[in-house]
Design a protein around this motif. Structure first.
Motif, PDB file in Angstrom:
ATOM      1  N   ASP A 123       0.834  -1.326  -0.127  1.00 26.96           N
ATOM      2  CA  ASP A 123      -0.162   0.070   0.161  1.00 26.96           C
ATOM      3  C   ASP A 123       0.678   1.381  -0.014  1.00 26.96           C
ATOM      4  O   ASP A 123       0.732   1.981  -0.755  1.00 26.96           O
ATOM      5  CB  ASP A 123      -0.875   0.178   1.150  1.00 26.96           C
ATOM      6  N   VAL A 126       2.624   1.671  -3.504  1.00 24.80           N
ATOM      7  CA  VAL A 126       1.447   2.489  -4.440  1.00 24.80           C
ATOM      8  C   VAL A 126       1.399   3.790  -3.951  1.00 24.80           C
ATOM      9  O   VAL A 126       1.338   4.598  -5.020  1.00 24.80           O
ATOM     10  CB  VAL A 126       0.274   1.651  -4.368  1.00 24.80           C
ATOM     11  N   ARG A 130       1.828   6.887  -6.682  1.00 26.27           N
ATOM     12  CA  ARG A 130       0.814   7.733  -6.858  1.00 26.27           C
ATOM     13  C   ARG A 130       1.185   9.158  -7.067  1.00 26.27           C
ATOM     14  O   ARG A 130       0.525   9.895  -7.708  1.00 26.27           O
ATOM     15  CB  ARG A 130      -0.276   7.407  -6.069  1.00 26.27           C
ATOM     16  N   PHE A 146       7.597  -2.453  -4.415  1.00 23.33           N
ATOM     17  CA  PHE A 146       6.458  -3.029  -4.503  1.00 23.33           C
ATOM     18  C   PHE A 146       6.964  -4.540  -5.120  1.00 23.33           C
ATOM     19  O   PHE A 146       6.385  -5.721  -4.254  1.00 23.33           O
ATOM     20  CB  PHE A 146       5.773  -2.295  -5.459  1.00 23.33           C
ATOM     21  N   LEU A 192       0.108   2.620 -12.901  1.00 21.53           N
ATOM     22  CA  LEU A 192      -0.427   2.740 -11.630  1.00 21.53           C
ATOM     23  C   LEU A 192      -1.473   2.001 -11.367  1.00 21.53           C
ATOM     24  O   LEU A 192      -1.563   1.143 -10.611  1.00 21.53           O
ATOM     25  CB  LEU A 192      -0.659   4.339 -11.282  1.00 21.53           C
ATOM     26  N   GLN A 193      -2.406   2.117 -12.388  1.00 20.04           N
ATOM     27  CA  GLN A 193      -3.673   1.272 -12.217  1.00 20.04           C
ATOM     28  C   GLN A 193      -3.483  -0.144 -12.332  1.00 20.04           C
ATOM     29  O   GLN A 193      -4.029  -1.241 -11.533  1.00 20.04           O
ATOM     30  CB  GLN A 193      -4.611   1.684 -13.363  1.00 20.04           C
ATOM     31  N   HIS A 195      -0.593  -1.880 -11.158  1.00 20.13           N
ATOM     32  CA  HIS A 195      -0.199  -2.062  -9.825  1.00 20.13           C
ATOM     33  C   HIS A 195      -1.321  -2.143  -8.558  1.00 20.13           C
ATOM     34  O   HIS A 195      -1.332  -2.812  -7.828  1.00 20.13           O
ATOM     35  CB  HIS A 195       1.008  -1.118  -9.396  1.00 20.13           C
ATOM     36  N   VAL A 196      -2.370  -1.146  -8.709  1.00 19.03           N
ATOM     37  CA  VAL A 196      -3.347  -1.151  -7.882  1.00 19.03           C
ATOM     38  C   VAL A 196      -4.226  -2.671  -8.118  1.00 19.03           C
ATOM     39  O   VAL A 196      -4.588  -3.330  -6.965  1.00 19.03           O
ATOM     40  CB  VAL A 196      -4.470  -0.056  -8.190  1.00 19.03           C
ATOM     41  N   LEU A 199      -2.219  -5.425  -6.641  1.00 20.58           N
ATOM     42  CA  LEU A 199      -2.411  -5.339  -5.140  1.00 20.58           C
ATOM     43  C   LEU A 199      -3.733  -5.862  -4.546  1.00 20.58           C
ATOM     44  O   LEU A 199      -3.907  -6.736  -3.556  1.00 20.58           O
ATOM     45  CB  LEU A 199      -2.270  -3.887  -4.737  1.00 20.58           C
TER      46      LEU A 199
END
Length: 251
Positions: A123, A126, A130, A146, A192-193, A195-196, A199
């Motif tokens: 978290d 990320v 971000r 990460f 980014l999305q 890796h979201v 997660l």
């Protein structure tokens, strides 16, 4: 090396030029302390474009064989070792293909073994990624944390070390760094999305979903590498045409 070879979009072309320059330095054509021929002269001698020569000189500079002085040229610092090892040994394509093999399965294994503390660390990673106002180094640090945390969560030392070795090669390669900087500037939100989503799959402790999310992320990276190779080939072709045009009209 003939002009036909220069038409190839392969990112390995500059390495062939670098290898030839190393042979010439070893043979004494360019003594230690001497100035290397100008990019234009090397381009004509070796039958390649000036951008290819520039990449080759950069590779030699990274190896510590030459020093490039702005406005003056490249100077030989030392003789190459018998078996030189370049930080750019691994191409971005080779690297991302290897990561696709290892990290997809690593994510699947991590999903089954990850702890709440490791999820909290992901978290944080990320959150660091971000930050749109952060530097490339900030983003890179979050990205590395990460993937290293995910590798550690596999509870398999062999897998963790394999992933870490791949990331060490990635961090040492100037070619990889350049492409990563381009990827961040162009595909920041998309990366980014992804890796979201990775997660979220790990939080759900879903091995199948985690594997698929990582594979989708790395397949996107392969597409970016292919686009970068294509763009470089187009840029090299334009540079060659510009040089030909300049030589023709200078007459």
């Amino acid at each position: 090396m003939d002009r036909a070879q220069d038409e190839s979009p392969s990112p390995r072309l500059y390495r062939k030029v670098a290898a030839r320059l190393i042979d010439e330095i070893r043979a004494g054509r360019h003594p230690v302390g001497a100035r290397m021929p100008a990019e234009r002269d090397l381009s004509l001698t070796m039958g390649v474009s000036r951008p290819v020569v520039r990449e080759a000189l950069l590779a030699l500079e990274v190896m510590g064989v030459v020093e490039v002085r702005i406005g003056s040229g490249a100077y030989v610092l030392r003789l190459p070792e018998d078996e030189p090892r370049s930080p750019t040994e691994v191409t971005p394509m080779e690297l991302v293909q290897a990561r696709l093999i290892f990290e997809g399965e690593a994510a699947s294994l991590a999903a089954a073994n990850i702890t709440d503390e490791e999820l909290a660390r992901l978290d944080s990673a990320v959150a660091a990624m971000r930050r749109e106002d952060g530097s490339f180094e900030d983003w890179q640090a979050g990205l590395t944390d990460f993937h290293m945390t995910m590798a550690h969560a596999t509870r398999n030392l062999a897998v963790e070390r394999s992933v870490r070795d791949l990331w060490d090669m990635r961090s040492r390669s100037t070619e990889c760094r350049r492409m990563l900087e381009e990827a961040r500037s162009r595909n920041y939100r998309y990366s980014l999305q992804q890796h979201v989503e990775i997660l979220a799959a790990l939080k759900a402790r879903d091995p199948v979903r985690a594997r698929a999310a990582v594979r989708m992320h790395l397949e996107g990276s392969i597409e970016h590498v292919l686009m970068a190779i294509e763009e470089r080939a187009v840029a090299d072709a334009r540079a060659r045409v510009a040089e030909m045009r300049s030589r023709y009209f200078s007459r």
